[in-house]
Design an enzyme around this catalytic site. Structure first.
Site, short mmCIF file in Angstrom:
data_model
loop_
_atom_site.label_atom_id
_atom_site.label_comp_id
_atom_site.label_asym_id
_atom_site.label_seq_id
_atom_site.Cartn_x
_atom_site.Cartn_y
_atom_site.Cartn_z
N HIS A 84 -0.75 -12.12 -2.12
CA HIS A 84 -1.07 -12.53 -1.02
C HIS A 84 -0.74 -13.95 -0.55
O HIS A 84 0.06 -14.65 0.36
CB HIS A 84 -2.95 -12.74 -1.00
CG HIS A 84 -3.63 -11.43 -0.94
ND1 HIS A 84 -4.70 -11.41 -2.16
CD2 HIS A 84 -4.01 -10.27 0.04
CE1 HIS A 84 -5.82 -10.38 -1.41
NE2 HIS A 84 -5.11 -9.41 -0.35
N LYS A 133 -14.38 -2.16 3.51
CA LYS A 133 -13.51 -2.12 1.95
C LYS A 133 -15.13 -1.77 1.56
O LYS A 133 -16.44 -2.69 2.39
CB LYS A 133 -13.21 -3.01 1.64
CG LYS A 133 -11.78 -2.87 2.58
CD LYS A 133 -10.93 -3.33 1.66
CE LYS A 133 -9.09 -3.22 2.44
NZ LYS A 133 -8.10 -4.11 1.82
N ARG A 170 3.29 -4.08 1.89
CA ARG A 170 3.89 -2.96 1.41
C ARG A 170 4.48 -1.68 0.99
O ARG A 170 5.80 -1.79 0.68
CB ARG A 170 2.89 -3.10 0.36
CG ARG A 170 2.48 -4.37 -0.43
CD ARG A 170 0.61 -4.03 -1.17
NE ARG A 170 -0.34 -4.25 -0.23
CZ ARG A 170 -1.90 -4.01 -0.15
NH1 ARG A 170 -1.90 -4.77 -1.24
NH2 ARG A 170 -2.48 -3.62 0.55
N SER A 203 -5.51 -6.14 -4.36
CA SER A 203 -6.86 -6.70 -5.35
C SER A 203 -7.89 -6.07 -5.90
O SER A 203 -8.12 -5.89 -6.91
CB SER A 203 -7.71 -7.04 -3.96
OG SER A 203 -7.93 -8.27 -3.48
P1 ADP Z 1 -6.02 -6.20 -0.72
O1 ADP Z 1 -5.35 -4.93 0.38
O2 ADP Z 1 -5.01 -6.36 -1.32
O3 ADP Z 1 -7.13 -5.18 -1.06
P2 ADP Z 1 -6.33 -7.04 1.58
O4 ADP Z 1 -7.37 -6.26 2.99
O5 ADP Z 1 -7.16 -8.98 1.29
O6 ADP Z 1 -5.61 -7.42 0.61
O7 ADP Z 1 -4.91 -7.76 2.38
C1 ADP Z 1 -5.04 -8.71 3.09
C2 ADP Z 1 -3.57 -8.77 3.40
O8 ADP Z 1 -2.95 -8.81 2.66
C3 ADP Z 1 -3.09 -7.52 4.11
O9 ADP Z 1 -2.09 -7.66 5.72
C4 ADP Z 1 -1.90 -6.46 2.65
O10 ADP Z 1 -1.27 -5.91 3.41
C5 ADP Z 1 -1.83 -8.43 2.30
N1 ADP Z 1 -1.26 -7.75 0.72
C6 ADP Z 1 -2.47 -7.47 -0.04
N2 ADP Z 1 -1.28 -7.40 -1.45
C7 ADP Z 1 -0.50 -7.71 -0.75
C8 ADP Z 1 0.66 -7.78 -1.58
N3 ADP Z 1 1.34 -7.56 -3.05
N4 ADP Z 1 2.27 -8.21 -0.86
C9 ADP Z 1 2.32 -8.40 0.06
N5 ADP Z 1 1.33 -8.65 1.27
C10 ADP Z 1 -0.19 -8.18 0.44
#
Ligand code: ADP
Length: 166
Positions: free
Chosen positions: A17, A41, A91, A129
């Site tokens: 993030h 989620k 990703r 996460s």
């Molecule tokens: P997660 O998918 O890790 O539960 P979130 O729902 O908080 O995370 O995701 C928020 C944003 O951050 C989304 O656009 C997701 O694609 C992006 N994101 C999460 N982890 C990564 C990563 N390792 N690299 C690039 N973008 C990421």
């Protein structure tokens, strides 16, 4: 002034993030990291206050980044900021399918809202996460996965979870 919104559940914030947030902060004048209270989620590991406080500490070093939260639809929130653009990390193909669908829904609610994507840095392609939560719950090393200043807090929470769940 250009404004980006980086939305997510941040349960908890990871270095993946933070990588997206940092790169976005170089492109836009102002970045709002938006912690979603009710994501689709499952039950979060961290409360909204804990997630906000962790994100706040992680982005403190970036002067043009602020943190906010919203309990409701992202596309509705964005109506208050007509020039803002959503910036999300991509990703893998699975992210693409989900994001494509989300974008269609957001456009229905708020046709003016644009979404831009930054591809994940190679070393964070497999970081999410949920990976961090699993690692923490089973006592794994979180170094290189989350901001170092948050490791103690995440480990404490995971310890409490282990004690509660046996
Ligand atoms: P997660 O998918 O890790 O539960 P979130 O729902 O908080 O995370 O995701 C928020 C944003 O951050 C989304 O656009 C997701 O694609 C992006 N994101 C999460 N982890 C990564 C990563 N390792 N690299 C690039 N973008 C990421």
């Amino acid at each position: 002034m250009s404004i980006a919104i980086c939305p997510g559940s941040f349960d908890p914030i990871t270095l993946g993030h933070l990588n997206i947030i940092r790169r976005t902060s170089r492109i836009f004048d102002e970045v709002i990291v938006l912690v979603m209270v009710n994501s689709n989620k499952s039950t979060p590991m961290f409360s909204i206050d804990e997630r906000l406080s962790m994100v706040q500490r992680a982005v403190e070093r970036y002067p043009n980044v602020t943190v906010n939260h919203v309990d409701g639809l992202l596309a509705e929130y964005a109506k208050k900021l007509p020039n803002a653009v959503l910036v999300k990390g991509l990703r893998a193909a699975s992210d693409f399918d989900y994001e494509f669908q989300m974008n269609l829904i957001n456009k229905k609610i708020n046709p003016e809202l644009e979404t831009m994507f930054l591809t994940s840095s190679e070393k964070y392609t497999f970081l999410s996460s949920s990976v961090v939560r699993e690692m923490a719950r089973y006592g794994g090393d979180l170094t290189g996965l989350v901001p170092s200043e948050l490791i103690d807090e995440i480990e404490e929470k995971a310890k409490a979870w282990r004690e509660h769940n046996g």
